[in-house]
Structure formats: structure tokens, C-alpha cells
Scaffold this motif. Sequence first.
Motif, PDB file in Angstrom:
ATOM      1  N   ALA A   1      22.062  26.107 -52.237  1.00 59.16           N
ATOM      2  CA  ALA A   1      21.006  25.163 -52.591  1.00 59.16           C
ATOM      3  C   ALA A   1      19.653  25.628 -52.070  1.00 59.16           C
ATOM      4  O   ALA A   1      18.633  25.528 -52.762  1.00 59.16           O
ATOM      5  N   LEU A   2      19.634  26.135 -50.843  1.00 56.56           N
ATOM      6  CA  LEU A   2      18.379  26.621 -50.275  1.00 56.56           C
ATOM      7  C   LEU A   2      17.865  27.843 -51.033  1.00 56.56           C
ATOM      8  O   LEU A   2      16.651  27.989 -51.252  1.00 56.56           O
ATOM      9  N   ALA A   3      18.787  28.717 -51.454  1.00 59.10           N
ATOM     10  CA  ALA A   3      18.380  29.883 -52.246  1.00 59.10           C
ATOM     11  C   ALA A   3      17.812  29.446 -53.589  1.00 59.10           C
ATOM     12  O   ALA A   3      16.805  29.995 -54.065  1.00 59.10           O
ATOM     13  N   GLU A   4      18.446  28.437 -54.203  1.00 63.30           N
ATOM     14  CA  GLU A   4      17.938  27.919 -55.485  1.00 63.30           C
ATOM     15  C   GLU A   4      16.574  27.263 -55.306  1.00 63.30           C
ATOM     16  O   GLU A   4      15.684  27.414 -56.152  1.00 63.30           O
ATOM     17  N   LEU A   5      16.413  26.531 -54.204  1.00 60.09           N
ATOM     18  CA  LEU A   5      15.127  25.890 -53.931  1.00 60.09           C
ATOM     19  C   LEU A   5      14.025  26.926 -53.766  1.00 60.09           C
ATOM     20  O   LEU A   5      12.931  26.801 -54.347  1.00 60.09           O
ATOM     21  N   GLU A   6      14.303  27.956 -52.997  1.00 57.91           N
ATOM     22  CA  GLU A   6      13.307  29.010 -52.787  1.00 57.91           C
ATOM     23  C   GLU A   6      12.963  29.717 -54.092  1.00 57.91           C
ATOM     24  O   GLU A   6      11.785  29.951 -54.405  1.00 57.91           O
ATOM     25  N   SER A   7      13.984  30.019 -54.902  1.00 59.87           N
ATOM     26  CA  SER A   7      13.761  30.722 -56.166  1.00 59.87           C
ATOM     27  C   SER A   7      12.951  29.869 -57.136  1.00 59.87           C
ATOM     28  O   SER A   7      12.015  30.358 -57.781  1.00 59.87           O
ATOM     29  N   THR A   8      13.299  28.576 -57.244  1.00 56.44           N
ATOM     30  CA  THR A   8      12.586  27.689 -58.160  1.00 56.44           C
ATOM     31  C   THR A   8      11.140  27.493 -57.719  1.00 56.44           C
ATOM     32  O   THR A   8      10.217  27.483 -58.549  1.00 56.44           O
ATOM     33  N   ALA A   9      10.927  27.337 -56.421  1.00 56.59           N
ATOM     34  CA  ALA A   9       9.566  27.190 -55.914  1.00 56.59           C
ATOM     35  C   ALA A   9       8.730  28.427 -56.221  1.00 56.59           C
ATOM     36  O   ALA A   9       7.550  28.327 -56.592  1.00 56.59           O
ATOM     37  N   GLU A  10       9.345  29.586 -56.075  1.00 52.40           N
ATOM     38  CA  GLU A  10       8.621  30.826 -56.352  1.00 52.40           C
ATOM     39  C   GLU A  10       8.266  30.938 -57.835  1.00 52.40           C
ATOM     40  O   GLU A  10       7.163  31.355 -58.193  1.00 52.40           O
ATOM     41  N   GLU A  11       9.190  30.507 -58.696  1.00 54.66           N
ATOM     42  CA  GLU A  11       8.925  30.553 -60.144  1.00 54.66           C
ATOM     43  C   GLU A  11       7.740  29.687 -60.531  1.00 54.66           C
ATOM     44  O   GLU A  11       7.020  29.997 -61.480  1.00 54.66           O
ATOM     45  N   HIS A  12       7.549  28.586 -59.794  1.00 57.16           N
ATOM     46  CA  HIS A  12       6.460  27.657 -60.106  1.00 57.16           C
ATOM     47  C   HIS A  12       5.242  27.856 -59.199  1.00 57.16           C
ATOM     48  O   HIS A  12       4.373  26.990 -59.140  1.00 57.16           O
ATOM     49  N   ASN A  13       5.196  28.990 -58.476  1.00 64.73           N
ATOM     50  CA  ASN A  13       4.075  29.304 -57.586  1.00 64.73           C
ATOM     51  C   ASN A  13       3.847  28.226 -56.524  1.00 64.73           C
ATOM     52  O   ASN A  13       2.711  27.889 -56.183  1.00 64.73           O
ATOM     53  N   LEU A  14       4.961  27.676 -56.025  1.00 60.62           N
ATOM     54  CA  LEU A  14       4.889  26.627 -55.010  1.00 60.62           C
ATOM     55  C   LEU A  14       5.417  27.073 -53.652  1.00 60.62           C
ATOM     56  O   LEU A  14       5.458  26.288 -52.709  1.00 60.62           O
ATOM     57  N   LEU A  15       5.802  28.342 -53.546  1.00 66.40           N
ATOM     58  CA  LEU A  15       6.399  28.825 -52.298  1.00 66.40           C
ATOM     59  C   LEU A  15       5.298  29.303 -51.357  1.00 66.40           C
ATOM     60  O   LEU A  15       4.990  30.487 -51.266  1.00 66.40           O
ATOM     61  N   ASP A  16       4.705  28.354 -50.615  1.00 69.95           N
ATOM     62  CA  ASP A  16       3.675  28.708 -49.644  1.00 69.95           C
ATOM     63  C   ASP A  16       4.291  28.851 -48.253  1.00 69.95           C
ATOM     64  O   ASP A  16       5.507  28.722 -48.078  1.00 69.95           O
ATOM     65  N   ALA A  17       3.459  29.087 -47.273  1.00 66.33           N
ATOM     66  CA  ALA A  17       3.948  29.318 -45.910  1.00 66.33           C
ATOM     67  C   ALA A  17       4.639  28.084 -45.336  1.00 66.33           C
ATOM     68  O   ALA A  17       5.653  28.186 -44.630  1.00 66.33           O
ATOM     69  N   THR A  18       4.124  26.902 -45.652  1.00 64.05           N
ATOM     70  CA  THR A  18       4.718  25.664 -45.123  1.00 64.05           C
ATOM     71  C   THR A  18       6.120  25.459 -45.676  1.00 64.05           C
ATOM     72  O   THR A  18       7.060  25.145 -44.930  1.00 64.05           O
ATOM     73  N   LEU A  19       6.288  25.626 -46.989  1.00 62.26           N
ATOM     74  CA  LEU A  19       7.604  25.452 -47.585  1.00 62.26           C
ATOM     75  C   LEU A  19       8.583  26.515 -47.084  1.00 62.26           C
ATOM     76  O   LEU A  19       9.755  26.218 -46.817  1.00 62.26           O
ATOM     77  N   SER A  20       8.111  27.731 -46.931  1.00 65.62           N
ATOM     78  CA  SER A  20       8.971  28.799 -46.409  1.00 65.62           C
ATOM     79  C   SER A  20       9.477  28.464 -45.012  1.00 65.62           C
ATOM     80  O   SER A  20      10.647  28.687 -44.674  1.00 65.62           O
ATOM     81  N   GLU A  21       8.592  27.885 -44.187  1.00 64.46           N
ATOM     82  CA  GLU A  21       8.994  27.503 -42.838  1.00 64.46           C
ATOM     83  C   GLU A  21      10.028  26.374 -42.872  1.00 64.46           C
ATOM     84  O   GLU A  21      11.017  26.393 -42.119  1.00 64.46           O
ATOM     85  N   ASP A  22       9.813  25.398 -43.767  1.00 62.97           N
ATOM     86  CA  ASP A  22      10.759  24.279 -43.886  1.00 62.97           C
ATOM     87  C   ASP A  22      12.127  24.767 -44.363  1.00 62.97           C
ATOM     88  O   ASP A  22      13.167  24.299 -43.881  1.00 62.97           O
ATOM     89  N   ILE A  23      12.149  25.689 -45.303  1.00 64.54           N
ATOM     90  CA  ILE A  23      13.416  26.245 -45.793  1.00 64.54           C
ATOM     91  C   ILE A  23      14.120  27.001 -44.670  1.00 64.54           C
ATOM     92  O   ILE A  23      15.342  26.891 -44.498  1.00 64.54           O
ATOM     93  N   THR A  24      13.356  27.744 -43.889  1.00 65.83           N
ATOM     94  CA  THR A  24      13.940  28.502 -42.772  1.00 65.83           C
ATOM     95  C   THR A  24      14.567  27.582 -41.741  1.00 65.83           C
ATOM     96  O   THR A  24      15.665  27.848 -41.223  1.00 65.83           O
ATOM     97  N   LYS A  25      13.901  26.466 -41.438  1.00 65.17           N
ATOM     98  CA  LYS A  25      14.450  25.508 -40.474  1.00 65.17           C
ATOM     99  C   LYS A  25      15.777  24.930 -40.967  1.00 65.17           C
ATOM    100  O   LYS A  25      16.732  24.779 -40.205  1.00 65.17           O
ATOM    101  N   LEU A  26      15.834  24.605 -42.265  1.00 64.83           N
ATOM    102  CA  LEU A  26      17.079  24.075 -42.820  1.00 64.83           C
ATOM    103  C   LEU A  26      18.166  25.151 -42.851  1.00 64.83           C
ATOM    104  O   LEU A  26      19.344  24.864 -42.629  1.00 64.83           O
ATOM    105  N   TRP A  27      17.776  26.367 -43.141  1.00 60.20           N
ATOM    106  CA  TRP A  27      18.726  27.483 -43.143  1.00 60.20           C
ATOM    107  C   TRP A  27      19.369  27.621 -41.760  1.00 60.20           C
ATOM    108  O   TRP A  27      20.580  27.810 -41.644  1.00 60.20           O
TER     109      TRP A  27
END
Length: 369
Positions: free
Chosen positions: A249-275
Motif C-alpha cells: 500500500a505504501l509503495a502504491e501511495l508513493e507511486s500514485t503521488a509521484e504520477e500526480h506530482n504530489l510527492l514532496d518532501a513532507t509526504l516522503s517523510e510521512d511515508i517513511t515514518k509509516l514504513w
Amino acid sequence: MSFRDDVAEFLWTVRRPDGLTDYGPTPGPEHVAAGREWQAILAEHGYACLHWPAEHGGRDASVAEQAAFAEECARAGVPRQLSIVGPDLVGPVLMRFGTAGQNANFLPRIRTGADLWCQLFSEPGSGSDLASVSTKARQDGTGWIVDGQKVWTSGAEDADYGLLLARTGGPGRAGLSVFSVPMSAPGILVRPLRQMDGESKFNEVFFEGVRLDPACLIGEVGGGWQVATATLGRERLSLGANAVGMFKALAELESTAEEHNLLDATLSEDITKLWLRVWLLRTTWERAIDEGAEPGGASFSVLKLLTSETYRDIGDLGVSALGLAALEEDQPLVKRMLVGHAQTILGGTSEIQRNILAERVLGLPRGPK
């Protein structure tokens, strides 16, 4: 080769049934046929019910081997078994509490996918507090007659058998017993419930004068609470495998965010914390098993709580970060976000798990009824 290498080679080379998808712990009505065929294939090649003893057709697989198998199935996009209920819940409970006849009759058919089981525990007025179930089984001659209602029963529409928790005596835990129920028995009505994610895996089940043979009783009369808690322990034990789905799910979230140009530093940090939280969850699961924690004990309440709330937080992050950019698309991530909060309710609410930990670990007073 290692066990993991053997599994990976098998999963990527074996013939897959038409229509097989990674449908999760319970098949929907549209997945049952392919799921049964897949379970038979797993059994034929020695990959069904890995955790079962060899005498019952399993492989006495270690926790690490079970985790490796679950991870490789997730990578290959296939379910690790037909359903969670038969192999993970009913099978081990029958081995512990069932008769020799029950084991001989049910276990081979669970292992090969010939029989699909459901779990008939929750009721409209009795979810997390299973000791208060009101569905009654009264003796009639040598057999039993069942009346009552169950709800949120996963897979009941297509199940061949159900594991029923019913009241055979007075109030409280001592008045409960467990039965195997043929779901085709006269007097049983199954009504599917439409979910917000479009699926209908949950069901209401009604019992009206359902007759059961004496051989349907599992364990002793009045011993249902011990059977039920062992079943729930097995269910929560298997929650560790959900770490695989969370990583996905986290990989899908990261991939989808990147496709929509939404993967900024804040989101990357939040994904890392959940990972990191998912890795901690997996470690907690493995430690609980290695330490021999008892099913239904405090360790499994910790595991259930961590699993549920991590699932929820992954879904919430997806909604807040992607919004309509993701919800406009038909993809697995959308379903993960929709069912995220349900994880904190099903199988025992997060509030109940916190009460258990407060009372059994911290020694705090019991909460008011």
C-alpha cells in the motif's frame, strides 16, 4: 536454493487459474472458483497450510518461512490461500479441540480447498464482547437446535461450513459452546451486505430452527470460550502477514503521488515514518510468536492494535495527500483507503484492545459495564 527462492520460483512458473487475483484474506463471490482451484494447486505442490503439522498435510513451517511465503505471494500478486478462516483459524482449532473423526472429515478438505469456511461469532448486539452472544443452541434429543442471528460474517454467502459460537447455558463465558455448521442446512438464511468499496464479502446470517447433529459440537459443552479465544488468537497471529499488504500500500501511495506530482518532501517523510511502523509491527509479530505468547493474550492485543491503527493511518495519509487525484482512479489503493478505518473495528475494536492492555498489563481497574 533457500525456501524463499523455492517459493518464488514456484509462484512465477506454476499455472494460475483463470481470474485469480490477490483478493486478500477472504474471497468475494466472484473469486471463489479461482480461489478453490488455487488452493488445490498449493496443496498439490506442498504449499498449502504450511504451518500445519506434517501429519495433517502441512510442513511445520517456521514463522520466518510463513512470512517469506506471504511476502512472495504478495509480490506475485496471488492469495496465499483460499481464505483465512479454514486454514488459519478452523484447522488449528480442530487439531486442538476436535475429535479424531472431525479431523479426518474436515482437515483434508480444508487443505485442498474443497470446503470453504466462515466464522459465525459477531452479532448485532455482540461484537467485541463475544461473551454476551445470544444466539442459542438448545439440546433436542441427542442433537441441537439453533436460533439467532450473526452479522459481519466474511464469506458466508459461499461457505460450505461455519464455525458457530452459540449459547448453550446461562449468561457469561461458561454458557458458550462451539459447533461446526453445514451452511446448506434448512433454516439458514444468508444475506450479503453491500460495502462502501463495492464488495459484498460481509453477510448477515439468520438461524431459525436449524438442526445440528451431536457430532457438530467442537470441544466440550460450555467450553466454547476457550475454543473462541484460541480461534481469535490464531486470527491475530495471522495479522502479522498483513505487513506485506501495508508495504504494498505504501509503495502504491508513493507511486500514485509521484504520477500526480504530489510527492514532496513532507509526504516522503510521512511515508517513511509509516514504513518504519510497519517494520516494527512485523518485528512485534515475530517476537510474540518466538516468545510463545498465548492466543488471546496481551501480546496479541498489542499486535491487533498496531495492525489496525497502522492500516488506518496509511489510508488517512492517502486520502489527505492524494484526494480526488487518486479517488478518480480504479486501483487497489482506493480500496485500501476506503477500508482503513474498518480495520480498527473488525476482529476486536481498538478500544477493546486498549482496555485489555490497561487491565492485564498495567493493572488498572476494570472499566464500567
